[in-house]
Design a protein around this motif. Sequence first.
Motif, PDB file in Angstrom:
ATOM      1  N   GLY A   1      -7.953  19.870  -2.023  1.00  0.00           N
ATOM      2  CA  GLY A   1      -9.161  19.056  -2.034  1.00  0.00           C
ATOM      3  C   GLY A   1      -9.123  18.000  -0.939  1.00  0.00           C
ATOM      4  O   GLY A   1     -10.132  17.713  -0.289  1.00  0.00           O
ATOM      5  N   ARG A   2      -7.960  17.434  -0.734  1.00  0.00           N
ATOM      6  CA  ARG A   2      -7.821  16.427   0.325  1.00  0.00           C
ATOM      7  C   ARG A   2      -7.995  17.067   1.700  1.00  0.00           C
ATOM      8  O   ARG A   2      -8.630  16.493   2.591  1.00  0.00           O
ATOM      9  CB  ARG A   2      -6.454  15.765   0.229  1.00  0.00           C
ATOM     10  N   ALA A   3      -7.430  18.282   1.867  1.00  0.00           N
ATOM     11  CA  ALA A   3      -7.591  18.982   3.140  1.00  0.00           C
ATOM     12  C   ALA A   3      -9.065  19.294   3.405  1.00  0.00           C
ATOM     13  O   ALA A   3      -9.551  19.193   4.536  1.00  0.00           O
ATOM     14  CB  ALA A   3      -6.771  20.264   3.127  1.00  0.00           C
ATOM     15  N   LYS A   4      -9.781  19.657   2.345  1.00  0.00           N
ATOM     16  CA  LYS A   4     -11.216  19.929   2.481  1.00  0.00           C
ATOM     17  C   LYS A   4     -11.958  18.673   2.916  1.00  0.00           C
ATOM     18  O   LYS A   4     -12.838  18.718   3.786  1.00  0.00           O
ATOM     19  CB  LYS A   4     -11.766  20.437   1.155  1.00  0.00           C
ATOM     20  N   ASP A   5     -11.613  17.536   2.303  1.00  0.00           N
ATOM     21  CA  ASP A   5     -12.258  16.277   2.667  1.00  0.00           C
ATOM     22  C   ASP A   5     -12.026  15.944   4.137  1.00  0.00           C
ATOM     23  O   ASP A   5     -12.912  15.426   4.823  1.00  0.00           O
ATOM     24  CB  ASP A   5     -11.735  15.140   1.785  1.00  0.00           C
ATOM     25  N   LYS A   6     -10.825  16.241   4.610  1.00  0.00           N
ATOM     26  CA  LYS A   6     -10.529  15.967   6.017  1.00  0.00           C
ATOM     27  C   LYS A   6     -11.400  16.826   6.924  1.00  0.00           C
ATOM     28  O   LYS A   6     -11.917  16.366   7.942  1.00  0.00           O
ATOM     29  CB  LYS A   6      -9.052  16.235   6.300  1.00  0.00           C
ATOM     30  N   LEU A   7     -11.530  18.115   6.550  1.00  0.00           N
ATOM     31  CA  LEU A   7     -12.332  19.023   7.366  1.00  0.00           C
ATOM     32  C   LEU A   7     -13.797  18.608   7.393  1.00  0.00           C
ATOM     33  O   LEU A   7     -14.499  18.800   8.383  1.00  0.00           O
ATOM     34  CB  LEU A   7     -12.211  20.453   6.834  1.00  0.00           C
ATOM     35  N   LEU A   8     -14.258  18.046   6.298  1.00  0.00           N
ATOM     36  CA  LEU A   8     -15.653  17.620   6.207  1.00  0.00           C
ATOM     37  C   LEU A   8     -15.836  16.174   6.657  1.00  0.00           C
ATOM     38  O   LEU A   8     -16.896  15.587   6.472  1.00  0.00           O
ATOM     39  CB  LEU A   8     -16.153  17.784   4.770  1.00  0.00           C
ATOM     40  N   ASP A   9     -14.774  15.619   7.245  1.00  0.00           N
ATOM     41  CA  ASP A   9     -14.815  14.234   7.733  1.00  0.00           C
ATOM     42  C   ASP A   9     -15.167  13.245   6.639  1.00  0.00           C
ATOM     43  O   ASP A   9     -15.854  12.244   6.879  1.00  0.00           O
ATOM     44  CB  ASP A   9     -15.822  14.090   8.882  1.00  0.00           C
TER      45      ASP A   9
ATOM     46  N   ALA B   1       0.846  -1.192   0.000  1.00  0.00           N
ATOM     47  CA  ALA B   1       0.000   0.000   0.000  1.00  0.00           C
ATOM     48  C   ALA B   1       0.884   1.245   0.000  1.00  0.00           C
ATOM     49  O   ALA B   1       2.016   1.217   0.467  1.00  0.00           O
ATOM     50  CB  ALA B   1      -0.924  -0.001   1.208  1.00  0.00           C
ATOM     51  N   LEU B   2       0.343   2.342  -0.525  1.00  0.00           N
ATOM     52  CA  LEU B   2       1.163   3.537  -0.693  1.00  0.00           C
ATOM     53  C   LEU B   2       0.290   4.783  -0.649  1.00  0.00           C
ATOM     54  O   LEU B   2      -0.840   4.775  -1.136  1.00  0.00           O
ATOM     55  CB  LEU B   2       1.884   3.463  -2.046  1.00  0.00           C
ATOM     56  N   CYS B   3       0.812   5.869  -0.047  1.00  0.00           N
ATOM     57  CA  CYS B   3       0.130   7.167  -0.055  1.00  0.00           C
ATOM     58  C   CYS B   3       1.174   8.248  -0.294  1.00  0.00           C
ATOM     59  O   CYS B   3       2.148   8.345   0.448  1.00  0.00           O
ATOM     60  CB  CYS B   3      -0.595   7.413   1.267  1.00  0.00           C
ATOM     61  N   LEU B   4       0.982   9.040  -1.340  1.00  0.00           N
ATOM     62  CA  LEU B   4       1.997  10.019  -1.731  1.00  0.00           C
ATOM     63  C   LEU B   4       1.575  11.462  -1.467  1.00  0.00           C
ATOM     64  O   LEU B   4       2.255  12.386  -1.901  1.00  0.00           O
ATOM     65  CB  LEU B   4       2.320   9.855  -3.224  1.00  0.00           C
ATOM     66  N   TYR B   5       0.470  11.669  -0.778  1.00  0.00           N
ATOM     67  CA  TYR B   5       0.006  13.034  -0.553  1.00  0.00           C
ATOM     68  C   TYR B   5       1.040  13.871   0.204  1.00  0.00           C
ATOM     69  O   TYR B   5       1.373  14.989  -0.194  1.00  0.00           O
ATOM     70  CB  TYR B   5      -1.317  13.026   0.215  1.00  0.00           C
ATOM     71  N   GLU B   6       1.537  13.345   1.306  1.00  0.00           N
ATOM     72  CA  GLU B   6       2.480  14.109   2.119  1.00  0.00           C
ATOM     73  C   GLU B   6       3.782  14.354   1.366  1.00  0.00           C
ATOM     74  O   GLU B   6       4.360  15.443   1.428  1.00  0.00           O
ATOM     75  CB  GLU B   6       2.749  13.374   3.436  1.00  0.00           C
ATOM     76  N   ASP B   7       4.249  13.333   0.652  1.00  0.00           N
ATOM     77  CA  ASP B   7       5.477  13.498  -0.128  1.00  0.00           C
ATOM     78  C   ASP B   7       5.292  14.548  -1.218  1.00  0.00           C
ATOM     79  O   ASP B   7       6.167  15.389  -1.451  1.00  0.00           O
ATOM     80  CB  ASP B   7       5.881  12.166  -0.765  1.00  0.00           C
TER      81      ASP B   7
ATOM     82  N   GLU C   1       2.811  26.170 -12.921  1.00  0.00           N
ATOM     83  CA  GLU C   1       1.413  25.875 -13.239  1.00  0.00           C
ATOM     84  C   GLU C   1       1.084  24.414 -12.938  1.00  0.00           C
ATOM     85  O   GLU C   1       0.008  24.098 -12.414  1.00  0.00           O
ATOM     86  CB  GLU C   1       1.145  26.194 -14.710  1.00  0.00           C
ATOM     87  N   LYS C   2       2.019  23.522 -13.255  1.00  0.00           N
ATOM     88  CA  LYS C   2       1.801  22.104 -12.949  1.00  0.00           C
ATOM     89  C   LYS C   2       1.718  21.887 -11.440  1.00  0.00           C
ATOM     90  O   LYS C   2       0.885  21.114 -10.952  1.00  0.00           O
ATOM     91  CB  LYS C   2       2.935  21.267 -13.541  1.00  0.00           C
ATOM     92  N   MET C   3       2.598  22.572 -10.717  1.00  0.00           N
ATOM     93  CA  MET C   3       2.573  22.450  -9.262  1.00  0.00           C
ATOM     94  C   MET C   3       1.258  22.974  -8.696  1.00  0.00           C
ATOM     95  O   MET C   3       0.733  22.451  -7.711  1.00  0.00           O
ATOM     96  CB  MET C   3       3.752  23.218  -8.651  1.00  0.00           C
ATOM     97  N   ALA C   4       0.725  24.021  -9.333  1.00  0.00           N
ATOM     98  CA  ALA C   4      -0.538  24.590  -8.859  1.00  0.00           C
ATOM     99  C   ALA C   4      -1.676  23.577  -8.999  1.00  0.00           C
ATOM    100  O   ALA C   4      -2.536  23.465  -8.119  1.00  0.00           O
ATOM    101  CB  ALA C   4      -0.859  25.864  -9.636  1.00  0.00           C
ATOM    102  N   PHE C   5      -1.686  22.830 -10.104  1.00  0.00           N
ATOM    103  CA  PHE C   5      -2.715  21.812 -10.289  1.00  0.00           C
ATOM    104  C   PHE C   5      -2.604  20.725  -9.221  1.00  0.00           C
ATOM    105  O   PHE C   5      -3.609  20.248  -8.679  1.00  0.00           O
ATOM    106  CB  PHE C   5      -2.606  21.186 -11.683  1.00  0.00           C
ATOM    107  N   ILE C   6      -1.363  20.332  -8.931  1.00  0.00           N
ATOM    108  CA  ILE C   6      -1.168  19.314  -7.897  1.00  0.00           C
ATOM    109  C   ILE C   6      -1.590  19.862  -6.535  1.00  0.00           C
ATOM    110  O   ILE C   6      -2.184  19.155  -5.711  1.00  0.00           O
ATOM    111  CB  ILE C   6       0.304  18.858  -7.862  1.00  0.00           C
ATOM    112  N   LYS C   7      -1.296  21.145  -6.315  1.00  0.00           N
ATOM    113  CA  LYS C   7      -1.668  21.768  -5.045  1.00  0.00           C
ATOM    114  C   LYS C   7      -3.182  21.779  -4.861  1.00  0.00           C
ATOM    115  O   LYS C   7      -3.684  21.646  -3.740  1.00  0.00           O
ATOM    116  CB  LYS C   7      -1.126  23.202  -5.004  1.00  0.00           C
ATOM    117  N   LEU C   8      -3.906  21.924  -5.964  1.00  0.00           N
ATOM    118  CA  LEU C   8      -5.367  21.868  -5.879  1.00  0.00           C
ATOM    119  C   LEU C   8      -5.827  20.518  -5.336  1.00  0.00           C
ATOM    120  O   LEU C   8      -6.791  20.433  -4.567  1.00  0.00           O
ATOM    121  CB  LEU C   8      -5.982  22.121  -7.264  1.00  0.00           C
ATOM    122  N   GLU C   9      -5.133  19.472  -5.748  1.00  0.00           N
ATOM    123  CA  GLU C   9      -5.450  18.140  -5.231  1.00  0.00           C
ATOM    124  C   GLU C   9      -5.184  18.075  -3.729  1.00  0.00           C
ATOM    125  O   GLU C   9      -5.955  17.474  -2.968  1.00  0.00           O
ATOM    126  CB  GLU C   9      -4.609  17.096  -5.962  1.00  0.00           C
ATOM    127  N   MET C  10      -4.083  18.721  -3.311  1.00  0.00           N
ATOM    128  CA  MET C  10      -3.769  18.750  -1.886  1.00  0.00           C
ATOM    129  C   MET C  10      -4.861  19.487  -1.099  1.00  0.00           C
ATOM    130  O   MET C  10      -5.280  19.056  -0.020  1.00  0.00           O
ATOM    131  CB  MET C  10      -2.427  19.462  -1.650  1.00  0.00           C
TER     132      MET C  10
END
Length: 213
Positions: A157-165, A2-8, A146-155
């Motif tokens: 989105g994940r933070a939003k999901d955490k806040l909304l449980d 298993a693998l999770c790359l969000y933090e990296d 610009e590419k980093m900005a798109f990836i940051k949007l994913e980050m």
Amino acid sequence: MALCLYEDANEVINEFNTKYTKTGEEIKRFVERNSSNLVAFYNIGAEALKASLSTKNNFYHMLNRFVRGPYFQNLVSEYEAMSHELAAVRGFGSMQPGVDNSPGKGFPGFLQLVLNWRAKSIRLIGGAFVKNSLIDHHSMLIADFEKMAFIKLEMLGRAKDKLLDKRAGAIDRSRGNIEPSRRDDQYYWSFNGEFWNDELGDYVFGLESECNR
């Protein structure tokens, strides 16, 4: 496995932004300030070339991507060799008292004109090379931001999901666990979560998401 790359990924984005934001702004200012001064571009390129590869100057690091190539290095070497020639010609002229050897006067003076023209040409050609290369690399840097900005949007989105449980990564990530299709002339082997349809190129490994576990 298993693998999770969000933090990296988040760490890489922050490191990239910290390192290159200031450098990008510095390049932009330099290009705009010296837009019509090619000699300034040659000089900054020559400075970066003479500096240590381990320099902490990020602007020099950017310049090193192209000034350490054979084209610019040959221009700098030629300029330095020509400078020695010019010094020798001036010394030769000073050994002839009573003879006017100022630029354009006499043979030594003529040689000085030629060498001065060569020196100017080298710096203009080298400056144009550095300027165009800087502009190209700055454009690539903007594209990377610009590419980093798109990836940051994913980050975000994940933070939003955490806040909304909500369970981050709830999208289907099970493609590695799906039994692949096979043709009639293929054999199917299954072991330890791996799939192999006869040929090595068909090898599939089931990689699950470990995010939020």
